[in-house]
Motif scaffolding. Structure first.
Motif, PDB file in Angstrom:
ATOM      1  N   ASP A 309       0.990  -1.070  -0.070  1.00  0.00           N
ATOM      2  CA  ASP A 309      -0.070   0.095   0.000  1.00  0.00           C
ATOM      3  C   ASP A 309       0.898   1.192   0.069  1.00  0.00           C
ATOM      4  O   ASP A 309       1.967   1.287   0.448  1.00  0.00           O
ATOM      5  N   GLN A 310       0.457   2.286  -0.717  1.00  0.00           N
ATOM      6  CA  GLN A 310       1.017   3.381  -0.436  1.00  0.00           C
ATOM      7  C   GLN A 310       1.541   4.003   0.720  1.00  0.00           C
ATOM      8  O   GLN A 310       0.674   3.812   1.719  1.00  0.00           O
ATOM      9  N   GLY A 311       2.711   4.200   1.157  1.00  0.00           N
ATOM     10  CA  GLY A 311       3.346   4.774   2.513  1.00  0.00           C
ATOM     11  C   GLY A 311       2.679   5.784   3.273  1.00  0.00           C
ATOM     12  O   GLY A 311       2.396   5.721   4.444  1.00  0.00           O
ATOM     13  N   CYS A 312       2.289   6.819   2.327  1.00  0.00           N
ATOM     14  CA  CYS A 312       2.033   8.028   3.166  1.00  0.00           C
ATOM     15  C   CYS A 312       0.553   8.593   2.222  1.00  0.00           C
ATOM     16  O   CYS A 312       0.329   9.638   2.157  1.00  0.00           O
ATOM     17  N   GLY A 313      -0.380   7.782   1.773  1.00  0.00           N
ATOM     18  CA  GLY A 313      -1.466   8.508   0.956  1.00  0.00           C
ATOM     19  C   GLY A 313      -0.716   8.357  -0.518  1.00  0.00           C
ATOM     20  O   GLY A 313       0.365   8.020  -0.808  1.00  0.00           O
ATOM     21  N   ASP A 314      -1.869   8.707  -1.515  1.00  0.00           N
ATOM     22  CA  ASP A 314      -1.508   8.527  -2.972  1.00  0.00           C
ATOM     23  C   ASP A 314      -0.984  10.156  -3.341  1.00  0.00           C
ATOM     24  O   ASP A 314      -0.371   9.965  -4.398  1.00  0.00           O
ATOM     25  N   GLY A 315      -0.778  11.238  -2.638  1.00  0.00           N
ATOM     26  CA  GLY A 315      -0.317  12.408  -3.335  1.00  0.00           C
ATOM     27  C   GLY A 315       1.122  12.733  -3.060  1.00  0.00           C
ATOM     28  O   GLY A 315       1.688  11.933  -2.685  1.00  0.00           O
ATOM     29  N   TYR A 316       1.639  13.809  -3.268  1.00  0.00           N
ATOM     30  CA  TYR A 316       2.865  14.148  -3.046  1.00  0.00           C
ATOM     31  C   TYR A 316       3.265  14.436  -1.574  1.00  0.00           C
ATOM     32  O   TYR A 316       2.466  15.123  -0.977  1.00  0.00           O
ATOM     33  N   ARG A 317       4.093  13.643  -1.181  1.00  0.00           N
ATOM     34  CA  ARG A 317       4.598  13.602   0.102  1.00  0.00           C
ATOM     35  C   ARG A 317       5.914  13.479   0.333  1.00  0.00           C
ATOM     36  O   ARG A 317       6.949  13.121  -0.390  1.00  0.00           O
ATOM     37  N   ASP A 318       6.731  14.109   1.454  1.00  0.00           N
ATOM     38  CA  ASP A 318       8.045  13.481   2.205  1.00  0.00           C
ATOM     39  C   ASP A 318       7.847  12.454   3.094  1.00  0.00           C
ATOM     40  O   ASP A 318       7.347  12.630   4.122  1.00  0.00           O
ATOM     41  N   CYS A 319       7.876  11.179   2.486  1.00  0.00           N
ATOM     42  CA  CYS A 319       7.417  10.055   3.032  1.00  0.00           C
ATOM     43  C   CYS A 319       8.600   9.306   3.483  1.00  0.00           C
ATOM     44  O   CYS A 319       9.176   8.543   2.583  1.00  0.00           O
ATOM     45  N   PRO A 320       9.017   8.845   4.554  1.00  0.00           N
ATOM     46  CA  PRO A 320      10.072   8.111   5.056  1.00  0.00           C
ATOM     47  C   PRO A 320       9.753   6.678   4.540  1.00  0.00           C
ATOM     48  O   PRO A 320      10.981   5.820   4.298  1.00  0.00           O
ATOM     49  N   ALA A 321       8.717   6.002   4.365  1.00  0.00           N
ATOM     50  CA  ALA A 321       8.352   4.831   3.993  1.00  0.00           C
ATOM     51  C   ALA A 321       8.640   4.577   2.553  1.00  0.00           C
ATOM     52  O   ALA A 321       9.019   3.396   2.321  1.00  0.00           O
ATOM     53  N   ALA A 322       8.965   5.634   1.644  1.00  0.00           N
ATOM     54  CA  ALA A 322       9.245   5.230   0.261  1.00  0.00           C
ATOM     55  C   ALA A 322      10.722   4.799   0.294  1.00  0.00           C
ATOM     56  O   ALA A 322      10.881   3.925  -0.625  1.00  0.00           O
ATOM     57  N   SER A 323      11.475   5.052   1.197  1.00  0.00           N
ATOM     58  CA  SER A 323      12.862   4.414   0.910  1.00  0.00           C
ATOM     59  C   SER A 323      12.848   3.038   1.971  1.00  0.00           C
ATOM     60  O   SER A 323      14.061   2.466   1.898  1.00  0.00           O
ATOM     61  N   ASP A 324      11.930   2.598   2.418  1.00  0.00           N
ATOM     62  CA  ASP A 324      11.858   1.253   3.177  1.00  0.00           C
ATOM     63  C   ASP A 324      12.375   0.097   2.317  1.00  0.00           C
ATOM     64  O   ASP A 324      11.547  -0.108   1.462  1.00  0.00           O
ATOM     65  N   PRO A 325      13.321  -0.398   2.611  1.00  0.00           N
ATOM     66  CA  PRO A 325      13.625  -1.603   1.579  1.00  0.00           C
ATOM     67  C   PRO A 325      12.852  -2.712   1.627  1.00  0.00           C
ATOM     68  O   PRO A 325      12.943  -3.568   0.705  1.00  0.00           O
ATOM     69  N   ALA A 326      12.082  -2.853   2.839  1.00  0.00           N
ATOM     70  CA  ALA A 326      10.891  -3.892   2.787  1.00  0.00           C
ATOM     71  C   ALA A 326       9.670  -3.749   1.844  1.00  0.00           C
ATOM     72  O   ALA A 326       9.059  -4.610   1.602  1.00  0.00           O
ATOM     73  N   ARG A 327       9.728  -2.568   1.220  1.00  0.00           N
ATOM     74  CA  ARG A 327       8.264  -2.211   0.567  1.00  0.00           C
ATOM     75  C   ARG A 327       8.708  -2.569  -0.937  1.00  0.00           C
ATOM     76  O   ARG A 327       9.919  -2.288  -1.357  1.00  0.00           O
ATOM     77  N   SER A 328       7.769  -2.875  -1.790  1.00  0.00           N
ATOM     78  CA  SER A 328       7.991  -3.129  -3.194  1.00  0.00           C
ATOM     79  C   SER A 328       6.895  -2.692  -3.867  1.00  0.00           C
ATOM     80  O   SER A 328       5.740  -2.891  -3.440  1.00  0.00           O
ATOM     81  N   ILE A 329       6.933  -2.019  -5.218  1.00  0.00           N
ATOM     82  CA  ILE A 329       5.836  -1.900  -6.058  1.00  0.00           C
ATOM     83  C   ILE A 329       5.336  -2.950  -7.002  1.00  0.00           C
ATOM     84  O   ILE A 329       4.289  -2.981  -7.436  1.00  0.00           O
ATOM     85  N   LEU A 330       6.464  -3.923  -7.101  1.00  0.00           N
ATOM     86  CA  LEU A 330       6.193  -5.067  -7.923  1.00  0.00           C
ATOM     87  C   LEU A 330       6.018  -6.395  -6.991  1.00  0.00           C
ATOM     88  O   LEU A 330       5.275  -7.347  -7.743  1.00  0.00           O
ATOM     89  N   GLY A 331       6.341  -6.296  -5.870  1.00  0.00           N
ATOM     90  CA  GLY A 331       6.193  -7.563  -4.886  1.00  0.00           C
ATOM     91  C   GLY A 331       7.733  -8.301  -5.181  1.00  0.00           C
ATOM     92  O   GLY A 331       8.098  -8.316  -6.330  1.00  0.00           O
ATOM     93  N   ALA A 332       7.710  -9.030  -4.152  1.00  0.00           N
ATOM     94  CA  ALA A 332       9.297  -9.709  -4.364  1.00  0.00           C
ATOM     95  C   ALA A 332       9.156 -10.927  -5.672  1.00  0.00           C
ATOM     96  O   ALA A 332      10.366 -11.089  -6.114  1.00  0.00           O
ATOM     97  N   ALA A 333       8.297 -11.351  -5.853  1.00  0.00           N
ATOM     98  CA  ALA A 333       8.143 -12.682  -6.843  1.00  0.00           C
ATOM     99  C   ALA A 333       8.419 -11.882  -8.213  1.00  0.00           C
ATOM    100  O   ALA A 333       9.429 -12.254  -8.947  1.00  0.00           O
ATOM    101  N   GLN A 334       7.727 -10.797  -8.519  1.00  0.00           N
ATOM    102  CA  GLN A 334       7.865 -10.108  -9.747  1.00  0.00           C
ATOM    103  C   GLN A 334       9.275  -9.499  -9.793  1.00  0.00           C
ATOM    104  O   GLN A 334       9.693  -9.449 -10.984  1.00  0.00           O
ATOM    105  N   GLU A 335       9.646  -8.888  -8.737  1.00  0.00           N
ATOM    106  CA  GLU A 335      10.935  -8.265  -8.838  1.00  0.00           C
ATOM    107  C   GLU A 335      12.077  -9.350  -9.235  1.00  0.00           C
ATOM    108  O   GLU A 335      12.989  -9.111 -10.229  1.00  0.00           O
ATOM    109  N   LYS A 336      12.062 -10.422  -8.631  1.00  0.00           N
ATOM    110  CA  LYS A 336      12.928 -11.456  -9.030  1.00  0.00           C
ATOM    111  C   LYS A 336      12.767 -11.982 -10.154  1.00  0.00           C
ATOM    112  O   LYS A 336      13.701 -12.037 -11.076  1.00  0.00           O
ATOM    113  N   TRP A 337      11.591 -12.197 -10.853  1.00  0.00           N
ATOM    114  CA  TRP A 337      11.381 -12.492 -12.265  1.00  0.00           C
ATOM    115  C   TRP A 337      11.919 -11.553 -13.289  1.00  0.00           C
ATOM    116  O   TRP A 337      12.509 -11.778 -14.148  1.00  0.00           O
ATOM    117  N   LEU A 338      11.952 -10.281 -12.794  1.00  0.00           N
ATOM    118  CA  LEU A 338      12.025  -9.106 -13.611  1.00  0.00           C
ATOM    119  C   LEU A 338      13.848  -9.333 -13.823  1.00  0.00           C
ATOM    120  O   LEU A 338      14.390  -9.246 -15.017  1.00  0.00           O
TER     121      LEU A 338
END
Length: 539
Positions: A309-338
């Protein structure tokens, strides 16, 4: 060879006993091919061809007025538009459980050549489509002509852009998402007003989604684009719900799982996707590859189903969660596939065809990093892993194709956007919307506030349109095409800007146009009517 344009003006004709059988009295009483035909996902020996039977396509139950039974559908693939030399043919079933859609996968065809195809049921024959197989994986084609686009909101404008794409006769069309929109009529309004209305409520049920796809597919300009070339498609958010993220809807909805299941099923039913992509509940296995010989590998990504899920809502934010290495936009399996696919590709061009802005866009010119959390900026660690992955794989040329943002952009890609001296390691081409947002407005890129402090952003334009590209072993050239209006039909397509990516040279080079005078014997009027444009670097 007939021009592709010759296949855009087809219609149903009566063909009795095509396979040695008389026409059946139990067949449809009127033309069932109202939603057109399509093809997609080419391989060296085949492709998928699609149609969906609907005698009353806008029926509220989503079943297109067809009887609750299976229909036997014949299909043909030919070397010529008159179908005098068949390459493949057969029978398939249009089942009511899948909204009488048909997905056929002819095999054993010749690589790197054009084919024609059509369907029939009882005495009715579909329009003719033109498609092609991919080149052999052992060959290096001299060129590939493609177009890519996204965001076609039916209410916001006429689909003239689809017609202009068809007229440009590409070999491949890539749709990057928002093929349909979910809103009820009048909920999402263009600044200049909506030019036509959605039928039905906001899409929630399977019947709703099936009817919405039917409304879009009735458009003749969209049908023309499907009939001219194979498509490679991925969805974004509006095929389901605005800015959804995996199991999380935009707004709380206890029935979102049911809604996703309906949306996935309707998407597969209405798109030229292979049977292996058939959805299972809420999951539609959409990420896949299309290979064009040794010239290009298209990695078709899914940035919706598996993202956190978006870490700080959908809009423009200064969001610490954006750099969290545990988070993915593709998911771990798709990242590995890519990343595995990038290592194995070996193509001259590796193209990531996906939905949301990849490069960094910082809204704040000062020290605060304010970025869009629905885009890759909201998953910066995931982006860094992907970029590092193509560097580790020694990808020869990495190019990202993007939709979503309703404006043309072009960007250089870096591993570290915070470092102004970091090298450019790839390129991103972002297409505007086909109609979403209404007419839009022409603009001087130099005046956009983002470009001043985001030096890797190279171009912006706020009109509607698409991108036309040519891929060769030496370069990838992209023309940003715009339409001056979409509030009425018939707009011309104009080249607003052009960029080139040279083989082995990461980053974008701007190309400008100058008029070429032509023969001096021409009268001034003839010279104006026969202007030839030649590409050149900055004057």
């Amino acid at each position: 060879m007939v021009s592709r344009r010759g296949v855009l003006v087809g219609g149903a004709v009566v063909v009795a006993g095509l396979f040695g059988r008389p026409a059946s009295a139990e067949g449809p009483a009127v033309d069932p091919f109202t939603l057109g035909i399509a093809s997609g996902d080419p391989t060296p020996d085949g492709f998928v061809i699609w149609t969906r039977l609907a005698v009353s396509p806008m029926a509220e139950d989503g079943l297109g007025g067809m009887a609750d039974r299976a229909y036997e559908v014949w299909w043909q693939v030919a070397h010529d538009e008159h179908f005098t030399r068949l390459a493949a043919s057969g029978m398939s079933w249009a089942e009511p459980s899948w909204a009488h859609s048909v997905h056929v996968e002819p095999r054993g065809l010749e690589p790197g050549r054009e084919y024609f195809y059509r369907f029939g049921v009882d005495r009715w024959t579909s329009p003719t489509g033109r498609t092609r197989t991919a080149p052999s994986r052992a060959t290096l084609p001299t060129s590939l002509e493609l177009a890519f686009l996204s965001c076609a909101q039916y209410e916001h404008g006429f689909f003239t852009g689809y017609r202009r794409i068809a007229e440009s006769e590409p070999e491949l069309i890539v749709h990057l998402g928002d093929y349909v929109y979910e809103y009820a009529a009048g909920v999402y309004n263009a600044p200049s007003g909506n030019v036509r209305d959605h039928a039905g409520p906001e899409t929630q049920t399977l019947a709703d989604y099936r009817q919405r796809f039917a409304q879009y597919k009735l458009d003749p300009d969209l049908q023309a684009a499907h009939a001219v070339a194979p498509w490679a498609v991925v969805f974004d958010d509006h095929e389901v719900d605005n800015n959804w993220a995996g199991p999380v809807p935009e707004r709380p909805n206890p029935r979102f799982e049911r809604r996703r299941t309906a949306a996935m099923r309707a998407y597969w039913e209405n798109m030229p996707l292979r049977n292996a992509r058939q959805p299972r509940g809420t999951v539609l296995p959409l990420h896949r590859r299309v290979r064009w010989g040794q010239l290009a590998t298209f990695h078709l990504l899914d940035t919706r189903q598996y993202r956190d899920d978006q870490g700080c809502g959908d809009g423009y934010r200064d969001c610490p969660a954006a750099s969290d290495p545990a988070r993915s936009i593709l998911g771990a399996a798709q990242e590995k596939w890519l990343l595995e696919g990038l290592r194995r590709s070996g193509a001259t061009w590796d193209v990531l065809a996906q939905q949301v802005f990849f490069a960094q866009r910082d809204r704040d010119p000062g020290p605060v990093l304010s970025t869009s959390q629905d885009a890759w900026d909201g998953y910066a660690a995931s982006r860094r892993r992907v970029v590092q992955g193509w560097l580790d794989a020694k990808v020869r040329n990495a190019v990202v194709l993007t939709g979503d943002v309703h404006a043309h952009w072009a960007a250089d890609v870096k591993l570290d956007f915070a470092d102004p001296h970091a090298p450019v390691v790839g390129s991103e081409l972002i297409c505007t919307s086909l109609t979403t947002g209404g007419d839009g407005a022409d603009s001087d890129p130099a005046t956009h506030p983002f470009l001043g402090h985001n030096k890797h952003l190279r171009f912006y334009n706020g009109q509607r349109g698409y991108v036309r590209a040519t891929v060769t072993p030496a370069e990838l050239s992209a023309d940003f095409m715009t339409l001056p209006y979409v509030h009425r039909a018939g707009a011309p397509a104009q080249r607003k800007a052009g960029f080139v990516i040279a083989d082995g040279v990461p980053g974008l080079q701007r190309r400008y146009l100058r008029p070429f005078a032509g023969p001096q014997s021409l009268s001034p009027q003839d010279q104006a009517d026969h202007t030839v444009w030649a590409e050149t670097e900055r004057p």
